[in-house]
Every structure is written in C-alpha cells, then in structure tokens.
Design a protein around this motif. Structure first.
Motif, short mmCIF file in Angstrom:
data_model
loop_
_atom_site.label_atom_id
_atom_site.label_comp_id
_atom_site.label_asym_id
_atom_site.label_seq_id
_atom_site.Cartn_x
_atom_site.Cartn_y
_atom_site.Cartn_z
N UNK A 32 0.82 -1.22 0.00
CA UNK A 32 0.00 0.00 0.00
C UNK A 32 0.85 1.26 0.00
N UNK A 33 1.99 1.20 0.65
CA UNK A 33 2.86 2.39 0.69
C UNK A 33 3.27 2.81 -0.71
N UNK A 34 3.58 1.84 -1.55
CA UNK A 34 3.98 2.13 -2.93
C UNK A 34 2.81 2.75 -3.72
N UNK A 35 1.59 2.44 -3.32
CA UNK A 35 0.41 2.88 -4.07
C UNK A 35 -0.18 4.19 -3.52
N UNK A 36 0.38 4.73 -2.46
CA UNK A 36 -0.17 5.89 -1.77
C UNK A 36 -0.43 7.07 -2.72
N UNK A 37 0.55 7.48 -3.51
CA UNK A 37 0.38 8.63 -4.42
C UNK A 37 -0.64 8.32 -5.51
N UNK A 38 -0.66 7.09 -5.96
CA UNK A 38 -1.62 6.68 -6.99
C UNK A 38 -3.04 6.82 -6.46
N UNK A 39 -3.27 6.31 -5.27
CA UNK A 39 -4.61 6.38 -4.66
C UNK A 39 -5.02 7.83 -4.43
N UNK A 40 -4.11 8.63 -3.89
CA UNK A 40 -4.40 10.05 -3.61
C UNK A 40 -4.78 10.78 -4.89
N UNK A 41 -4.01 10.60 -5.94
CA UNK A 41 -4.29 11.28 -7.21
C UNK A 41 -5.55 10.72 -7.87
N UNK A 42 -5.79 9.41 -7.74
CA UNK A 42 -7.02 8.82 -8.28
C UNK A 42 -8.25 9.52 -7.68
N UNK A 43 -8.23 9.72 -6.37
CA UNK A 43 -9.39 10.34 -5.71
C UNK A 43 -9.56 11.79 -6.15
N UNK A 44 -8.46 12.52 -6.23
CA UNK A 44 -8.53 13.92 -6.66
C UNK A 44 -9.00 14.02 -8.11
N UNK A 45 -8.47 13.17 -8.95
CA UNK A 45 -8.80 13.20 -10.37
C UNK A 45 -10.26 12.85 -10.61
N UNK A 46 -10.74 11.80 -9.94
CA UNK A 46 -12.14 11.41 -10.11
C UNK A 46 -13.07 12.55 -9.73
N UNK A 47 -12.76 13.23 -8.64
CA UNK A 47 -13.62 14.32 -8.19
C UNK A 47 -13.60 15.52 -9.13
N UNK A 48 -12.43 15.92 -9.59
CA UNK A 48 -12.35 17.09 -10.48
C UNK A 48 -12.97 16.77 -11.83
N UNK A 49 -12.86 15.52 -12.27
CA UNK A 49 -13.48 15.12 -13.54
C UNK A 49 -15.00 15.21 -13.46
N UNK A 50 -15.57 14.69 -12.37
CA UNK A 50 -17.02 14.77 -12.21
C UNK A 50 -17.49 16.22 -12.12
N UNK A 51 -16.75 17.05 -11.38
CA UNK A 51 -17.11 18.45 -11.25
C UNK A 51 -17.00 19.17 -12.59
N UNK A 52 -15.95 18.90 -13.33
CA UNK A 52 -15.77 19.52 -14.65
C UNK A 52 -16.91 19.14 -15.59
N UNK A 53 -17.28 17.86 -15.60
CA UNK A 53 -18.38 17.40 -16.44
C UNK A 53 -19.68 18.10 -16.05
N UNK A 54 -19.90 18.25 -14.76
CA UNK A 54 -21.10 18.93 -14.29
C UNK A 54 -21.13 20.39 -14.74
#
Length: 108
Positions: A32-54
């Motif tokens: 999980x430590x290796x995946x920390x930045x991936x998970x953090x950016x995944x969450x940020x990206x998913x949220x900004x994408x949904x907001x942008x689409x809206x």
C-alpha cells in the motif's frame, strides 16, 4: 448536454470511473505504501473530472477554467498511474491522459 462539450464530458466521466476503479484496486495491493500517491491522485482526479463534467453540462462560464485545472490533475494522475504495471493502473493512466487532452482542448 451542450454539443461543444460532449466529447470532454464523456472523457471526464470515463476517467472518473477508471480512477475510482484504480483507487479501489490499489487498496487491495500488497504494498500500500507504494500505491499511496496513486490512490491520492485517483481520488482527486475522479472528483475534479465529475465536477468539470457537471460544469460543462450546466454550460457554466467557469467550465473552461475548471477544465484547465482538470487537465493538469489528469496529467499528474496519468503519469503516476503509468509508473505501476498493474492492469488497473495502466487502464487508468490511459483514461487520464485521454481526458487531459480533451480538457486541454476545451480550455483553449
């Protein structure tokens, strides 16, 4: 939906879904430590994408500015996911980089 936004909105929703799947899949990985930045950016990206689409669907005056930010976050997420060889990360990277390109065009 406004026609001029159609491709970008679709790219944003596909990217958000890929990021949600990637984050959930990363949480199941052993290191999980290796995946920390991936998970953090995944969450940020998913949220900004949904907001942008809206915002595009609402034909907001701020849609272009938000798409510029979205393009930047999608690029960061795509680059981070691309560092990992997991199938979910590679698929997410592809979706993110495609969305970054679509959002960059929309912001121009």
């Amino acid at each position: 939906m406004p026609e001029q936004y159609r491709n970008c909105i679709e790219a944003c929703y596909l990217c958000a879904a890929a990021c949600d799947n990637c984050a959930a899949s990363c949480l199941k990985e052993e290191d999980l430590e290796m995946m920390r930045d991936c998970i953090r950016l995944d969450m940020q990206c998913a949220n900004i994408c949904r907001l942008s689409a809206q915002f595009m669907a609402l034909d907001s005056q701020s849609a272009k500015e938000l798409c510029a930010i979205c393009a930047d976050i999608c690029r960061q997420c795509g680059e981070e996911c691309g560092k990992h060889q997991h199938d979910h990360c590679q698929k997410c990277s592809k979706a993110c980089l495609h969305c970054a390109e679509a959002c960059q065009k929309m912001a121009a």
